[in-house]
Scaffold this motif. Structure first.
Motif, PDB file in Angstrom:
ATOM      1  N   MET A 124       0.812  -1.194   0.000  1.00  0.00           N
ATOM      2  CA  MET A 124       0.000   0.000   0.000  1.00  0.00           C
ATOM      3  C   MET A 124       0.846   1.243   0.000  1.00  0.00           C
ATOM      4  SD  MET A 124      -3.319   1.007   2.136  1.00  0.00           S
ATOM      5  CE  MET A 124      -2.907   1.490   3.764  1.00  0.00           C
ATOM      6  N   GLY A 125       1.882   1.306   0.843  1.00  0.00           N
ATOM      7  CA  GLY A 125       2.460   2.621   1.020  1.00  0.00           C
ATOM      8  C   GLY A 125       3.905   2.758   0.633  1.00  0.00           C
ATOM      9  N   ARG A 126       4.246   3.997   0.349  1.00  0.00           N
ATOM     10  CA  ARG A 126       5.632   4.344   0.079  1.00  0.00           C
ATOM     11  C   ARG A 126       6.239   4.915   1.348  1.00  0.00           C
ATOM     12  NH1 ARG A 126       4.992   8.816  -4.096  1.00  0.00           N
ATOM     13  NH2 ARG A 126       3.505   9.407  -2.544  1.00  0.00           N
ATOM     14  N   VAL A 127       5.484   4.867   2.412  1.00  0.00           N
ATOM     15  CA  VAL A 127       5.880   5.535   3.639  1.00  0.00           C
ATOM     16  C   VAL A 127       6.279   4.478   4.664  1.00  0.00           C
ATOM     17  CG1 VAL A 127       5.106   7.144   5.398  1.00  0.00           C
ATOM     18  CG2 VAL A 127       4.151   7.265   3.124  1.00  0.00           C
ATOM     19  N   SER A 128       7.337   4.769   5.399  1.00  0.00           N
ATOM     20  CA  SER A 128       7.798   3.799   6.379  1.00  0.00           C
ATOM     21  C   SER A 128       7.042   3.952   7.691  1.00  0.00           C
ATOM     22  CB  SER A 128       9.286   4.002   6.622  1.00  0.00           C
ATOM     23  OG  SER A 128       9.510   5.309   7.107  1.00  0.00           O
ATOM     24  N   LYS A 129       7.437   3.177   8.629  1.00  0.00           N
ATOM     25  CA  LYS A 129       6.972   3.210  10.000  1.00  0.00           C
ATOM     26  C   LYS A 129       5.539   2.737  10.229  1.00  0.00           C
ATOM     27  CE  LYS A 129       8.884   7.460  11.187  1.00  0.00           C
ATOM     28  NZ  LYS A 129       8.916   8.600  12.006  1.00  0.00           N
ATOM     29  N   PRO A 130       5.070   1.660   9.601  1.00  0.00           N
ATOM     30  CA  PRO A 130       3.802   1.132  10.066  1.00  0.00           C
ATOM     31  C   PRO A 130       3.975   0.642  11.505  1.00  0.00           C
ATOM     32  CG  PRO A 130       4.692  -0.241   8.310  1.00  0.00           C
ATOM     33  CD  PRO A 130       5.624   0.911   8.507  1.00  0.00           C
ATOM     34  N   ASN A 131       2.922   0.534  12.216  1.00  0.00           N
ATOM     35  CA  ASN A 131       2.902   0.099  13.616  1.00  0.00           C
ATOM     36  C   ASN A 131       3.557   1.101  14.564  1.00  0.00           C
ATOM     37  OD1 ASN A 131       1.681  -2.395  12.945  1.00  0.00           O
ATOM     38  ND2 ASN A 131       3.677  -3.153  12.332  1.00  0.00           N
ATOM     39  N   ASP A 132       3.914   2.256  14.082  1.00  0.00           N
ATOM     40  CA  ASP A 132       4.529   3.262  14.936  1.00  0.00           C
ATOM     41  C   ASP A 132       3.417   4.091  15.570  1.00  0.00           C
ATOM     42  OD1 ASP A 132       5.818   5.356  16.127  1.00  0.00           O
ATOM     43  OD2 ASP A 132       7.165   5.738  14.453  1.00  0.00           O
ATOM     44  N   VAL A 133       3.282   3.962  16.890  1.00  0.00           N
ATOM     45  CA  VAL A 133       2.223   4.665  17.606  1.00  0.00           C
ATOM     46  C   VAL A 133       2.358   6.171  17.426  1.00  0.00           C
ATOM     47  CG1 VAL A 133       1.096   4.914  19.849  1.00  0.00           C
ATOM     48  CG2 VAL A 133       2.309   2.811  19.296  1.00  0.00           C
ATOM     49  N   ASN A 134       3.571   6.642  17.257  1.00  0.00           N
ATOM     50  CA  ASN A 134       3.787   8.076  17.108  1.00  0.00           C
ATOM     51  C   ASN A 134       3.435   8.581  15.717  1.00  0.00           C
ATOM     52  OD1 ASN A 134       4.749   8.545  19.732  1.00  0.00           O
ATOM     53  ND2 ASN A 134       6.730   7.701  19.147  1.00  0.00           N
ATOM     54  N   LEU A 135       3.255   7.685  14.743  1.00  0.00           N
ATOM     55  CA  LEU A 135       2.982   8.120  13.381  1.00  0.00           C
ATOM     56  C   LEU A 135       1.722   8.993  13.323  1.00  0.00           C
ATOM     57  CD1 LEU A 135       3.820   8.069  10.408  1.00  0.00           C
ATOM     58  CD2 LEU A 135       2.338   6.071  10.137  1.00  0.00           C
ATOM     59  N   ILE A 136       0.682   8.586  14.021  1.00  0.00           N
ATOM     60  CA  ILE A 136      -0.551   9.384  14.025  1.00  0.00           C
ATOM     61  C   ILE A 136      -0.271  10.770  14.584  1.00  0.00           C
ATOM     62  CG2 ILE A 136      -2.831   9.637  15.107  1.00  0.00           C
ATOM     63  CD1 ILE A 136      -3.167   6.594  14.832  1.00  0.00           C
ATOM     64  N   LYS A 137       0.370  10.828  15.738  1.00  0.00           N
ATOM     65  CA  LYS A 137       0.626  12.130  16.362  1.00  0.00           C
ATOM     66  C   LYS A 137       1.540  13.006  15.509  1.00  0.00           C
ATOM     67  CE  LYS A 137      -0.312  10.877  21.140  1.00  0.00           C
ATOM     68  NZ  LYS A 137      -0.974   9.605  20.898  1.00  0.00           N
ATOM     69  N   GLU A 138       2.591  12.420  14.958  1.00  0.00           N
ATOM     70  CA  GLU A 138       3.521  13.184  14.121  1.00  0.00           C
ATOM     71  C   GLU A 138       2.842  13.677  12.840  1.00  0.00           C
ATOM     72  OE1 GLU A 138       6.601  14.269  14.934  1.00  0.00           O
ATOM     73  OE2 GLU A 138       6.055  13.422  16.878  1.00  0.00           O
ATOM     74  N   THR A 139       2.041  12.824  12.251  1.00  0.00           N
ATOM     75  CA  THR A 139       1.336  13.192  11.023  1.00  0.00           C
ATOM     76  C   THR A 139       0.295  14.264  11.314  1.00  0.00           C
ATOM     77  OG1 THR A 139       1.678  10.936  10.195  1.00  0.00           O
ATOM     78  CG2 THR A 139       0.000  12.250   9.086  1.00  0.00           C
ATOM     79  N   CYS A 140      -0.432  14.093  12.397  1.00  0.00           N
ATOM     80  CA  CYS A 140      -1.508  15.031  12.738  1.00  0.00           C
ATOM     81  C   CYS A 140      -0.986  16.408  13.142  1.00  0.00           C
ATOM     82  CB  CYS A 140      -2.393  14.455  13.840  1.00  0.00           C
ATOM     83  SG  CYS A 140      -3.448  13.093  13.255  1.00  0.00           S
ATOM     84  N   LYS A 141       0.244  16.464  13.667  1.00  0.00           N
ATOM     85  CA  LYS A 141       0.832  17.759  14.040  1.00  0.00           C
ATOM     86  C   LYS A 141       0.887  18.712  12.860  1.00  0.00           C
ATOM     87  CE  LYS A 141       4.086  16.499  17.668  1.00  0.00           C
ATOM     88  NZ  LYS A 141       5.509  16.268  17.938  1.00  0.00           N
ATOM     89  N   LYS A 142       0.977  18.145  11.657  1.00  0.00           N
ATOM     90  CA  LYS A 142       1.139  18.953  10.446  1.00  0.00           C
ATOM     91  C   LYS A 142      -0.196  19.240   9.760  1.00  0.00           C
ATOM     92  CE  LYS A 142       5.455  16.476   9.869  1.00  0.00           C
ATOM     93  NZ  LYS A 142       5.915  15.213   9.293  1.00  0.00           N
ATOM     94  N   THR A 143      -1.299  19.125  10.502  1.00  0.00           N
ATOM     95  CA  THR A 143      -2.626  19.391   9.931  1.00  0.00           C
ATOM     96  C   THR A 143      -3.231  20.622  10.607  1.00  0.00           C
ATOM     97  OG1 THR A 143      -3.922  18.089  11.528  1.00  0.00           O
ATOM     98  CG2 THR A 143      -2.957  16.888   9.640  1.00  0.00           C
TER      99      THR A 143
ATOM    100  N   LEU B  73      -8.288   9.306  13.795  1.00  0.00           N
ATOM    101  CA  LEU B  73      -7.395   8.210  13.419  1.00  0.00           C
ATOM    102  C   LEU B  73      -7.252   7.181  14.533  1.00  0.00           C
ATOM    103  CD1 LEU B  73      -4.712  10.196  11.419  1.00  0.00           C
ATOM    104  CD2 LEU B  73      -6.532   8.714  10.516  1.00  0.00           C
ATOM    105  N   GLU B  74      -7.248   7.621  15.776  1.00  0.00           N
ATOM    106  CA  GLU B  74      -7.148   6.660  16.880  1.00  0.00           C
ATOM    107  C   GLU B  74      -8.450   5.890  17.068  1.00  0.00           C
ATOM    108  OE1 GLU B  74      -5.589   8.726  20.312  1.00  0.00           O
ATOM    109  OE2 GLU B  74      -3.524   8.427  19.621  1.00  0.00           O
ATOM    110  N   ALA B  75      -9.563   6.444  16.588  1.00  0.00           N
ATOM    111  CA  ALA B  75     -10.856   5.761  16.714  1.00  0.00           C
ATOM    112  C   ALA B  75     -10.985   4.610  15.730  1.00  0.00           C
ATOM    113  CB  ALA B  75     -11.995   6.756  16.497  1.00  0.00           C
ATOM    114  N   ASP B  76     -10.132   4.591  14.720  1.00  0.00           N
ATOM    115  CA  ASP B  76     -10.176   3.544  13.700  1.00  0.00           C
ATOM    116  C   ASP B  76      -9.092   2.511  14.009  1.00  0.00           C
ATOM    117  OD1 ASP B  76      -9.538   2.150  11.121  1.00  0.00           O
ATOM    118  OD2 ASP B  76     -11.142   3.466  10.395  1.00  0.00           O
ATOM    119  N   SER B  77      -9.486   1.251  14.058  1.00  0.00           N
ATOM    120  CA  SER B  77      -8.520   0.199  14.425  1.00  0.00           C
ATOM    121  C   SER B  77      -7.356   0.107  13.432  1.00  0.00           C
ATOM    122  CB  SER B  77      -9.227  -1.153  14.516  1.00  0.00           C
ATOM    123  OG  SER B  77      -9.804  -1.483  13.268  1.00  0.00           O
ATOM    124  N   ARG B  78      -7.550   0.548  12.203  1.00  0.00           N
ATOM    125  CA  ARG B  78      -6.472   0.501  11.210  1.00  0.00           C
ATOM    126  C   ARG B  78      -5.392   1.537  11.494  1.00  0.00           C
ATOM    127  NH1 ARG B  78      -9.984   1.663   6.058  1.00  0.00           N
ATOM    128  NH2 ARG B  78     -10.906   3.046   7.608  1.00  0.00           N
ATOM    129  N   GLY B  79      -5.714   2.577  12.267  1.00  0.00           N
ATOM    130  CA  GLY B  79      -4.809   3.698  12.478  1.00  0.00           C
ATOM    131  C   GLY B  79      -3.462   3.321  13.067  1.00  0.00           C
TER     132      GLY B  79
END
Length: 154
Positions: free
Chosen positions: A1-20, A30-36
């Motif tokens: 699926m992705g060209r992006v690293s770090k699946p399973n990284d709990v911080n990925l959501i927080k780091e990604t969301c900081k830039k929104t 994103l945390e409400a969805d089990s796929r997140g």
């Protein structure tokens, strides 16, 4: 699926969301969805496209109830068209573009979701009965767009 690293990284959501534009909403959705917690940035964007779809369906349900209840039929019909456009054009375009690794087209589609919701809001002369739905759509679509823009930088 992705060209992006770090699946399973709990911080990925927080780091990604900081830039929104709305980090708190971003994290909440994103945390409400089990796929997140098990996906990459592309997957996070796809989750938000699913949220756009769900919110558009909820708005359409409310619009249909308002039409049956004798609301402003002209404005409500216009809004129904706006939300149908989100469902039949924007959501599939964003989803397919993300899956095929073409974030630019996904960004265009999420931008259009904002335009459609804003157009719905403007259909009413005076107070719109859909302000919450329209603002909510704009918020989610702008967060999704910000995440998709991060994919353009990779």
């Amino acid at each position: 699926m992705g060209r992006v690293s770090k699946p399973n990284d709990v911080n990925l959501i927080k780091e990604t969301c900081k830039k929104t534009p709305n980090p708190n909403l971003c994290v909440k959705l994103l945390e409400a969805d089990s796929r997140g917690s098990t996906t990459d940035v592309t997957g996070l964007a796809l989750i938000l496209v699913d949220v756009i779809k769900a919110r558009a369906n909820e708005a359409l349900t409310k619009i249909n109830k308002l039409i049956k209840g004798g609301g402003d039929k002209k404005a409500l019909s216009s809004c129904a068209d706006n939300y149908k456009t989100i469902l039949v054009a924007d959501v599939p375009q964003a989803s397919q573009a993300l899956q095929f690794g073409d974030p630019k087209f996904a960004e265009d589609a999420t931008s259009d979701s904002v335009i459609e919701a804003t157009s719905c809001e403007g259909s009413f002369s005076g107070k719109s009965p859909l302000t919450n739905e329209n603002n909510g759509m704009c918020d989610v679509a702008n967060v999704a767009r910000a995440i998709i823009r991060q994919l353009l930088l990779l």
